[in-house]
Enzyme design. Sequence first.
Site, PDB file in Angstrom:
ATOM      1  N   GLY A 188     -34.405 -55.957  16.012  1.00 20.76           N
ATOM      2  CA  GLY A 188     -33.821 -57.179  15.360  1.00 20.76           C
ATOM      3  C   GLY A 188     -35.336 -58.227  15.552  1.00 20.76           C
TER       4      GLY A 188
ATOM      5  N   ASP B 109     -26.734 -67.769  18.551  1.00 17.25           N
ATOM      6  CA  ASP B 109     -26.394 -66.748  17.539  1.00 17.25           C
ATOM      7  C   ASP B 109     -25.298 -65.721  17.655  1.00 17.25           C
ATOM      8  OD1 ASP B 109     -27.619 -65.399  15.076  1.00 17.25           O
ATOM      9  OD2 ASP B 109     -28.984 -63.930  16.343  1.00 17.25           O
TER      10      ASP B 109
ATOM     11  N   LYS C 250     -35.347 -53.383  26.122  1.00 23.45           N
ATOM     12  CA  LYS C 250     -35.775 -54.023  24.933  1.00 23.45           C
ATOM     13  C   LYS C 250     -37.350 -54.310  25.032  1.00 23.45           C
ATOM     14  CE  LYS C 250     -34.241 -57.846  21.963  1.00 23.45           C
ATOM     15  NZ  LYS C 250     -33.353 -59.175  21.656  1.00 23.45           N
TER      16      LYS C 250
ATOM     17  N   GLY D   4     -32.073 -49.620  18.052  1.00 26.10           N
ATOM     18  CA  GLY D   4     -31.805 -50.472  16.998  1.00 26.10           C
ATOM     19  C   GLY D   4     -33.202 -51.587  17.204  1.00 26.10           C
TER      20      GLY D   4
END
Length: 382
Positions: A92, A205, A112, A90
Site C-alpha cells: 500500500g 482511512d 510491515k 500485499g
Amino acid sequence: MNDFAKIEEIYHAALDILPTKREAFVSDACAGDDELCREVESLLSFDEQAQSFIESPPDDLAAAVVVNSRDAESLNGKSINQYRVVSLLGAGGMGKVYLAEDTKLHRRIALKILPAEFSRDDTRAARFLREAQAASALNHPNICIIYEIKDECDPPFIAMEYIEGETLGEKQKKHGFDSAETLDLAIHIADALAEAHSHSIIHRDIKPSNIIINNRGQAKILDFGLAKKIAAQSEDETQHFISQAGMILGTAAYMSPEQARGLTVDARTDVWSFGVVLYEMLAGKPPFRGATTTDLLAAILINEPEDLRLINDEIPSEFERIVFKSLAKEREARYRSAKDLLADLKNLKADLDFHSKLARSGSAVGGQISQAVDKPKAKQIQ
C-alpha cells in the site's frame, strides 16, 4: 433548480473555461450570491489540488506503491531481527506487508516494512511511525494488535498480528451481506472506532480493504497509517501527530466532505467513511460515483445518495436512518463520534432481536393452538 444542482452546473461549466477566465465567469454566473460563489470556488480550488490524484483508482487512492515482483521476492526467506520472511501479503501507500515467522515466540506475524526509497523521506517515515504509535495505544478485539516497532532499523518495520481471513471488500464481492450480517459487523467496527475515538485517535482511512473479517466472522480494523491524534500534551506532540494543514489524505471514495476540501478533520470524519462502507454493504453499490477522482469528490460534496429502502425494502428503516445520519454533509448533523453511532446500532440490534423472538414465540403458540384444535376429540364415555 436546488442549490446543489446550481453549484454543480456552474462548477462543470467553469471547468470548460480557461483557468485565467474562470474567476470572472463564476462571478457572473453566481450573480452576486456570495455563498454560491464560495461553494463553486471551493470545488475549483480542490480540482487543482486533485489533479495529481486523478490517475489513481478511485477505490484505492492510498495504494500508491506498485508491487515490484523482483523486490517482493527479494525478502522471501530472509530474516529481519527475529522475523523470518515467508511471503508477500500485499502493498500500500505506506509500505509492503509480509507474512513472517517470529523465530523466538514461534508464531506467524505480519511484518510491515517501509520501502527503502521512503526511508530517506522524513515525512513518510514519520507517518509510518505514527501508524504504529497510534495503533499500539489501542487494545481492542476489533483492532489489529501491534507487537513491536523498530524505526531505527534498516529497513524500519512494524510487527503486528497476522489475521487469517478476507477483507470486507473481498467478501462483499463474493456474496454480499444481508441486513443482519451488516448490522453484526457494523457493531464490531463501530466498537473499535469508539475505542480509538476515546483515545483521541481518528483513523482517517476507513474502507473495506482496511477491515478484515477473520475466520470466526470477527471484524478487525487495520492500517492506522493515516491516523491522527486529535489532542496532545504539547505543541511538539501535536506537530508529531498532525499532518500538514490542507493536505488531502485518505481514499477518494470514502473521503468525508471536509477531507475532500482539505479541512481540519475530527472523529466525525471516521463516522462519514464508515457510513459509506455501511451503505455499500446494504446497497451493493457505493453511494457516490464519478468517472474521475475529481468527479467522484465533487459528487461527495454535492450529491445525495439514493434511498436505501428504494434499493431493498427489507432494510429496516432505522438502519437507513443511521446510515444517512452518518452521511450528513454537515458535520454538526452527523454522530459526534463512533460511540454515539454504536449506541444506535446496539439499540437497533436489540429491537430486531426482540421482535424476532416475539415472532418465533407467536409461531410456537400458534402451532400449539392449531394442534389442539385439529386433535380428534376423545370418545365420550357412555
